[in-house]
Design a protein around this motif. Sequence first.
Motif, PDB file in Angstrom:
ATOM      1  N   SER A  39      59.743  48.094  65.721  1.00 28.27           N
ATOM      2  CA  SER A  39      60.200  47.175  64.683  1.00 28.27           C
ATOM      3  C   SER A  39      60.141  45.759  65.243  1.00 28.27           C
ATOM      4  N   VAL A  40      59.845  44.787  64.386  1.00 31.45           N
ATOM      5  CA  VAL A  40      59.785  43.401  64.854  1.00 31.45           C
ATOM      6  C   VAL A  40      60.542  42.500  63.883  1.00 31.45           C
ATOM      7  N   ASP A  41      61.370  41.631  64.464  1.00 31.79           N
ATOM      8  CA  ASP A  41      62.059  40.601  63.692  1.00 31.79           C
ATOM      9  C   ASP A  41      61.799  39.257  64.364  1.00 31.79           C
ATOM     10  N   ALA A  42      62.333  38.192  63.798  1.00 36.37           N
ATOM     11  CA  ALA A  42      62.072  36.846  64.311  1.00 36.37           C
ATOM     12  C   ALA A  42      62.569  36.681  65.746  1.00 36.37           C
ATOM     13  N   SER A  78      53.457  46.409  64.417  1.00 40.58           N
ATOM     14  CA  SER A  78      54.497  47.366  64.059  1.00 40.58           C
ATOM     15  C   SER A  78      54.292  47.883  62.635  1.00 40.58           C
ATOM     16  N   THR A  79      54.899  49.030  62.373  1.00 40.82           N
ATOM     17  CA  THR A  79      54.936  49.538  60.997  1.00 40.82           C
ATOM     18  C   THR A  79      56.135  48.970  60.252  1.00 40.82           C
ATOM     19  N   ASP A  80      57.114  48.440  61.004  1.00 42.46           N
ATOM     20  CA  ASP A  80      58.335  47.895  60.415  1.00 42.46           C
ATOM     21  C   ASP A  80      58.454  46.410  60.780  1.00 42.46           C
ATOM     22  N   VAL A  81      57.987  45.555  59.884  1.00 45.30           N
ATOM     23  CA  VAL A  81      58.001  44.112  60.119  1.00 45.30           C
ATOM     24  C   VAL A  81      59.025  43.472  59.195  1.00 45.30           C
ATOM     25  N   HIS A  82      60.022  42.843  59.782  1.00 44.78           N
ATOM     26  CA  HIS A  82      61.067  42.168  59.014  1.00 44.78           C
ATOM     27  C   HIS A  82      60.502  40.863  58.454  1.00 44.78           C
ATOM     28  N   PRO A  83      60.893  40.476  57.240  1.00 41.84           N
ATOM     29  CA  PRO A  83      60.405  39.206  56.679  1.00 41.84           C
ATOM     30  C   PRO A  83      60.684  37.997  57.568  1.00 41.84           C
ATOM     31  N   ALA A  89      56.222  33.594  62.265  1.00 44.59           N
ATOM     32  CA  ALA A  89      54.810  33.488  62.632  1.00 44.59           C
ATOM     33  C   ALA A  89      54.069  32.471  61.772  1.00 44.59           C
ATOM     34  N   ALA A  90      54.428  32.363  60.511  1.00 46.80           N
ATOM     35  CA  ALA A  90      53.698  31.496  59.577  1.00 46.80           C
ATOM     36  C   ALA A  90      54.146  30.048  59.599  1.00 46.80           C
ATOM     37  N   ARG A  91      55.335  29.760  60.106  1.00 46.03           N
ATOM     38  CA  ARG A  91      55.911  28.425  59.899  1.00 46.03           C
ATOM     39  C   ARG A  91      55.280  27.317  60.731  1.00 46.03           C
ATOM     40  N   VAL A 106      52.035  38.341  63.940  1.00 42.95           N
ATOM     41  CA  VAL A 106      52.699  39.594  63.611  1.00 42.95           C
ATOM     42  C   VAL A 106      51.725  40.397  62.746  1.00 42.95           C
ATOM     43  N   VAL A 107      51.536  41.662  63.152  1.00 41.22           N
ATOM     44  CA  VAL A 107      50.611  42.540  62.441  1.00 41.22           C
ATOM     45  C   VAL A 107      51.398  43.739  61.935  1.00 41.22           C
ATOM     46  N   GLN A 108      51.389  43.901  60.626  1.00 38.46           N
ATOM     47  CA  GLN A 108      52.039  45.055  60.013  1.00 38.46           C
ATOM     48  C   GLN A 108      50.967  46.084  59.690  1.00 38.46           C
ATOM     49  N   VAL A 109      51.165  47.306  60.188  1.00 38.74           N
ATOM     50  CA  VAL A 109      50.218  48.384  59.949  1.00 38.74           C
ATOM     51  C   VAL A 109      50.957  49.584  59.369  1.00 38.74           C
TER      52      VAL A 109
END
Length: 142
Positions: A39-42, A78-83, A89-91, A106-109
């Motif tokens: 899982s990945v968060d900020a 990760s399969t579990d990517v927190h908003p 990553a985008a900011r 961040v790569v969500q798969v």
Amino acid sequence: MVFEVWDGLPVLVGSRADRKAGWFGTRTKLFVHAAAVPSVDAELLARFTAHALAHAKSLRGGIPGARNVVTALPALISTDVHPSAVRFAARDAQMLDTSVVGRPVVVQVGPGVRRTTLYRGQVPWGGLFTRHVLRKADLYFP
């Protein structure tokens, strides 16, 4: 490419250096740090980015400055990517002094899902390499 361990996780690290006459004798060294996480968060992405920037800086060659820039693409998959991780990553790009630029990825798969997020805008330092780095990011993280 080499494997490292960060926070108990295996990390694949690759790098390339590019020098072009069209860039007026400038040089960029691009590092990719990639790890799969449950899982990945900020917060995790920020810590991983700080590690990748410090690692890239420790391995850099040449004289730091506007004409010799290091860019790091720290990527968590990760399969579990927190908003919050997507927003982080985008900011904006991350900076470590004036010659190490990080573009967290961040790569969500998952089944039927593959989404890659990273900042695609300009940066105050190393902006001469933006198009080149983004082309490489598109190749490495389609």
